[in-house]
Motif scaffolding. Structure first.
Motif, mmCIF file in Angstrom:
data_model
loop_
_atom_site.group_PDB
_atom_site.id
_atom_site.type_symbol
_atom_site.label_atom_id
_atom_site.label_comp_id
_atom_site.label_asym_id
_atom_site.label_seq_id
_atom_site.Cartn_x
_atom_site.Cartn_y
_atom_site.Cartn_z
ATOM 1 N N ILE A 52 0.844 -1.183 0.000
ATOM 2 C CA ILE A 52 0.000 0.000 0.000
ATOM 3 C C ILE A 52 0.884 1.238 0.000
ATOM 4 O O ILE A 52 1.800 1.348 0.820
ATOM 5 C CB ILE A 52 -0.836 0.061 1.297
ATOM 6 C CG1 ILE A 52 -1.480 -1.286 1.597
ATOM 7 C CG2 ILE A 52 -1.867 1.167 1.215
ATOM 8 C CD1 ILE A 52 -2.534 -1.672 0.633
ATOM 9 N N GLU A 53 0.563 2.179 -0.877
ATOM 10 C CA GLU A 53 1.400 3.384 -0.947
ATOM 11 C C GLU A 53 1.048 4.372 0.171
ATOM 12 O O GLU A 53 -0.117 4.557 0.523
ATOM 13 C CB GLU A 53 1.250 4.066 -2.302
ATOM 14 C CG GLU A 53 2.353 5.078 -2.535
ATOM 15 C CD GLU A 53 2.321 5.714 -3.912
ATOM 16 O OE1 GLU A 53 1.356 5.482 -4.649
ATOM 17 O OE2 GLU A 53 3.272 6.471 -4.240
ATOM 18 N N ILE A 54 2.072 4.990 0.672
ATOM 19 C CA ILE A 54 1.947 5.886 1.823
ATOM 20 C C ILE A 54 3.024 6.959 1.626
ATOM 21 O O ILE A 54 3.948 6.778 0.839
ATOM 22 C CB ILE A 54 2.168 5.060 3.108
ATOM 23 C CG1 ILE A 54 1.700 5.783 4.368
ATOM 24 C CG2 ILE A 54 3.593 4.585 3.256
ATOM 25 C CD1 ILE A 54 1.596 4.851 5.567
ATOM 26 N N THR A 55 2.877 8.108 2.298
ATOM 27 C CA THR A 55 3.978 9.077 2.268
ATOM 28 C C THR A 55 4.326 9.487 3.682
ATOM 29 O O THR A 55 3.510 10.063 4.392
ATOM 30 C CB THR A 55 3.620 10.337 1.460
ATOM 31 O OG1 THR A 55 3.395 9.958 0.102
ATOM 32 C CG2 THR A 55 4.785 11.338 1.466
ATOM 33 N N PHE B 263 3.602 -1.725 3.397
ATOM 34 C CA PHE B 263 3.534 -0.367 2.874
ATOM 35 C C PHE B 263 4.741 -0.088 1.989
ATOM 36 O O PHE B 263 5.800 -0.672 2.179
ATOM 37 C CB PHE B 263 3.550 0.656 4.014
ATOM 38 C CG PHE B 263 2.406 0.498 4.964
ATOM 39 C CD1 PHE B 263 1.191 1.078 4.690
ATOM 40 C CD2 PHE B 263 2.554 -0.244 6.122
ATOM 41 C CE1 PHE B 263 0.122 0.936 5.558
ATOM 42 C CE2 PHE B 263 1.485 -0.404 6.999
ATOM 43 C CZ PHE B 263 0.274 0.186 6.717
#
Lengths: 568, 568
Positions: free
Chosen positions: A67-70, A132
């Motif tokens: 899952i993409e996260i910043t 992530f």
């Protein structure tokens, strides 16, 4: 894209102080400029390659369910206190204070921030496993920034972090990630090796690095000349067996040795071999002094030493500390008659030295006929030296050879090491609170750009692979003032673009020679030149990689290009 | 995406200290978490909205012919020396040193780095105009980080910089960019105003800000109640005409005024109006002290003052400096009998004060019957106060009203101001070397996320617009243990996904109530619930925005959803 509208500042002459060919070509072909020491601006062509790399890597991550996260670049400094051992090289962390004197760092990694988030937000086994990823700049205060993008202060990474209820689940993601990394590097056409690497923690379960062989690499690979064995020299175990000597022990003797300090000088003074000498070095290990012994021809491996001693911190003692502790200088240290409380740790090779030579803890003197156990006590014998060429391979097959490589990725089963420190616990199916298992996975994106730039070039410029080239086709009218040529070129530009080719259209008013030199430097897979035969509807097509040249009618161009780009 | 595999940590209870509703809802709905003061982690849902924003903005930039580039976050500090006036708020710049004591900053802007690059790489008019853009984190040391993403230390911006051979060319790009910004904000469904803004430089040619009206905004808009006039209060000119008094001048008189300090106290002591008082404030302007006068009911506007004085630096004098200069405290300053060399700058309104009151530069005393020119000299009268509600609109139509707004974008024709400082010159068609014209364009992406979060919500959660929602559809089987429901849900998940809908599939083992509350919080445009009528193939569809509920057969679902998402 019309070339007149973008920025590709190719260079005819190169600054002479550029050391490596990737960096040289990235500068020459107008991909990169240094902004300040160890910090670079990615010009439009480099940005396009990076975008393609990022897109491909994101797709691979999504396919794996990550899952993409910043996560932010600014982090509170105290976040490092829990993960001290990841950052024993504290001086590599860029630090700053805000106006309220709050101590901040620029993220060298996001393991801690992510783990903190997990601790706060995930409570139940039902939410595990979860993985992530993010693609972001990281920062490192390189002591000597060099080699362009390979050792820079600000670099682009894909990082992934996974959390699990069980070790088996972690292992499964670890294997998947290892496959995905292999697949990514293969898609880039890179020859890599996946080698055993430092787990960095006492109970870190497993770690591998993905290394592309290269003389400019900072990683040394120890590999077998007969098997697939390959490992980072930092952790490669030494399995050499040292035969014990049958010779009788001679009486210990202290000898005056004026001006004799290095191992070479000792050997030449006594006409002995380096294998007869004991090198003694004082370390400060978690605040206590330890004398470490290795054979004269061996080198201490501080990572193996730290792991053997389960040390939190490990540094060389300073000259002043040695003077105060032993009353001598660095070249005269030895294991005999040490102050109480100073431990002696010896490499396994020391055990079989018979009648050896060692420093006397007194400047200008050495002991000869030194025998371990008889003349000094050893707290423990450990495998603490670097493996060397010629040592047997740890897997029992063949002997060790060494080579250099560039680390482009690493994967690590951190286990519960960091999650325990952060109290990142979850409630399992039976209502028990347990620390999560964690995996950490890094891929250097700006580094991959540098490695590709290193490999995909010839004497004239870059030779980009189709999938990761800044554009597909370089379209060049030889003379833009020739109406027939320019019209045909413009027409083809529109047609090719409408067929979804990425086209760089050299609409500049430059001499043909300049255009061709630039075109070779930029290195797009296909060059389409519109020249003298434009009036017949014939164009020249050059394949950058092979140098093949074709003359094709404009009507067959699309089909043939489609065919070329579809093929491998 | 299966909800069990991603991280959406919705909250039932909110920390009480959160001030604004966008921030509250971003936290409650699991989009955002604070990492450290003024620094945030974007969780998966927020990241998806950001990705959609970035993609749309990139497309708009490419359409305009802007070229993507990546400039670094680390910059040498000395790069600011040329652009001092852009950074008079030096304390807002985060600074650090590397291990070699090199002074670095974290990019608050890339205007300087870009201009430096242009100076080095572009020599000819043939390469102009050219426009670059990048999407990247910027940094600011906020004195008081608050309002979540609205005032954070690390934030995401789209920046664009354009360079031109002529002012006309800059003007053309400026207008295009203004159109593109308008189009972007319209696509986001935001009501904005484009207002005149500070050009920040003496010869900056033109600047506008894009403001979304909001009580939590830090920008004050002065607008006309009758026309389209709107301007940042920082630069709004005052065109009020002050009638000159016919009253005779009375003799100047010094009066003991014990404990009288504020304007209110002065008025009440003398039973006079604030319009009869002169407020005197000492500034330090480029190292020299200046006494600045405004009427008692007016406020000094430091930006107009700085521009009027063409000052490089402008700060309030400290208490110590005032004590040393005038021998009194702040409340007793006045324009009469000042030391030589101390200039007096007065607002235009001062000119028509007759028999006014002013401080006596002596604590406990005021002058009455003060008349400018007769009692003290004025070096110049300038428009240096903030416009106020009730003032006439500068365009001649209506009166001024004030409101607050959030600046989401700004566009600026910087002209040659910065390029001259950097010697960013080009050779024109006649062989002349000239400074380039420059435009600067910023759009706050994390700020847009905050503004959308502020606007697109109701009491139950977010109400995302279709185009920028994290997912299109929330698919919810009421009871995952009911095989018929779960099978139909799984089947629909695959079908909807294959039709390229972004679906969030709530596969969690939670009570229906929890799922619906979470679903409203997350706020996807459409919720598809699979409940009791699953066996008949009937699903419930709820439109989040209108609250409409439909029961549709599974066979008609795709067509109806397609229709819904195609409509506006």
């Amino acid at each position: 894209m019309k070339q007149s509208l973008t920025l590709i500042p190719t260079l005819r002459e190169m600054p002479s102080d550029i050391e490596v060919k990737s960096h040289k070509m990235l500068l020459r072909a107008g991909f990169l400029r240094q902004s300040t020491s160890g910090v670079y601006s990615y010009l439009p062509l480099a940005k396009r390659v990076l975008n393609k790399l990022e897109k491909m890597i994101s797709e691979e991550m999504e396919r794996l369910g990550a899952i993409e996260i910043t996560l932010p670049s600014l982090q509170p400094k105290d976040i490092l206190q829990h993960s001290f051992r990841f950052h024993e090289k504290d001086e590599e962390v860029l630090q700053l204070k805000d106006r309220n004197e709050r101590q901040l760092i620029l993220a060298p990694s996001h393991e801690e921030v992510m783990t903190q988030l997990m601790r706060d937000e995930i409570k139940s086994y039902k939410k595990l496993p979860i993985t992530f990823y993010q693609i972001q700049s990281k920062f490192r205060d390189e002591s000597r920034p060099r080699y362009g993008l390979l050792r820079s202060k600000e670099f682009l990474m894909k990082a992934a972090y996974s959390y699990h209820a069980t070790e088996e689940s972690l292992e499964a993601t670890y294997l998947q990630m290892s496959d995905v990394y292999s697949s990514i590097l293969s898609r880039l056409g890179l020859y890599y090796e996946m080698i055993d690497a430092d787990t960095r923690t006492a109970d870190g379960l497993k770690a591998h690095e993905f290394i592309v062989a290269s003389d400019i690499g900072e990683t040394t690979i120890a590999y077998s000349d007969e098997s697939n064995y390959a490992s980072n020299i930092e952790i490669t175990p030494v399995v050499t067996s040292y035969p014990s000597s049958e010779k009788p022990m001679n009486p210990l003797e202290k000898v005056e040795t004026p001006q004799v300090k290095t191992i070479e000088e000792v050997c030449s003074f006594f006409t002995k071999e380096q294998t007869d000498c004991m090198k003694s070095i004082v370390f400060k290990v978690d605040g206590e002094f330890v004398v470490v012994l290795v054979r004269g021809d061996h080198q201490i491996n501080p990572i193996k030493l730290r792991n053997a001693l389960k040390a939190q911190s490990l540094t060389l003692a300073t000259e002043e500390e040695i003077e105060q502790l032993l009353g001598c200088t660095i070249g005269s240290i030895g294991p005999i008659k040490l102050p109480v409380n100073v431990k002696v740790i010896a490499d396994l090779a020391i055990q079989s030295i018979r009648n050896g030579i060692a420093g006397a803890n007194e400047d200008g003197y050495h002991y000869i006929n030194v025998n371990p156990e008889r003349d000094f006590a050893v707290n423990s014998y450990e495998d603490i030296r670097y493996i060397q060429e010629g040592d047997p391979s740890p897997d029992g097959n063949g002997t060790i050879r060494l080579k250099k490589g560039i680390e482009v990725g690493h994967i690590r089963m951190s286990g519960t090491w960091l999650t325990e420190k952060f109290n990142a616990n979850f409630i399992d199916e039976n209502g028990q609170s347990k620390p999560m298992y964690m995996g950490s996975f890094g891929l250097g994106i700006s580094r991959l750009l540098a490695v590709m730039a290193e490999i995909y070039q010839d004497e004239n410029g870059f030779v980009w692979p189709k999938q990761f080239s800044p554009y597909d086709i370089h379209l060049i009218p030889v003379n833009i003032h020739d109406e027939v040529q320019f019209d045909l070129a413009s027409q083809l530009y529109h047609i090719l673009t409408s067929y979804h080719f990425d086209v760089l259209f050299d609409d500049r008013d430059e001499r043909a020679g300049v255009k061709f030199i630039d075109s070779d430097l930029i290195g797009l897979p296909v060059r389409v030149t519109i020249g003298k035969r434009a009036s017949e509807g014939i164009v020249e097509v050059k394949i950058r990689r092979t140098g093949e040249i074709f003359e094709w009618a404009k009507e067959e161009l699309i089909d043939r290009l489609n065919e070329y780009f579809r093929s491998h």
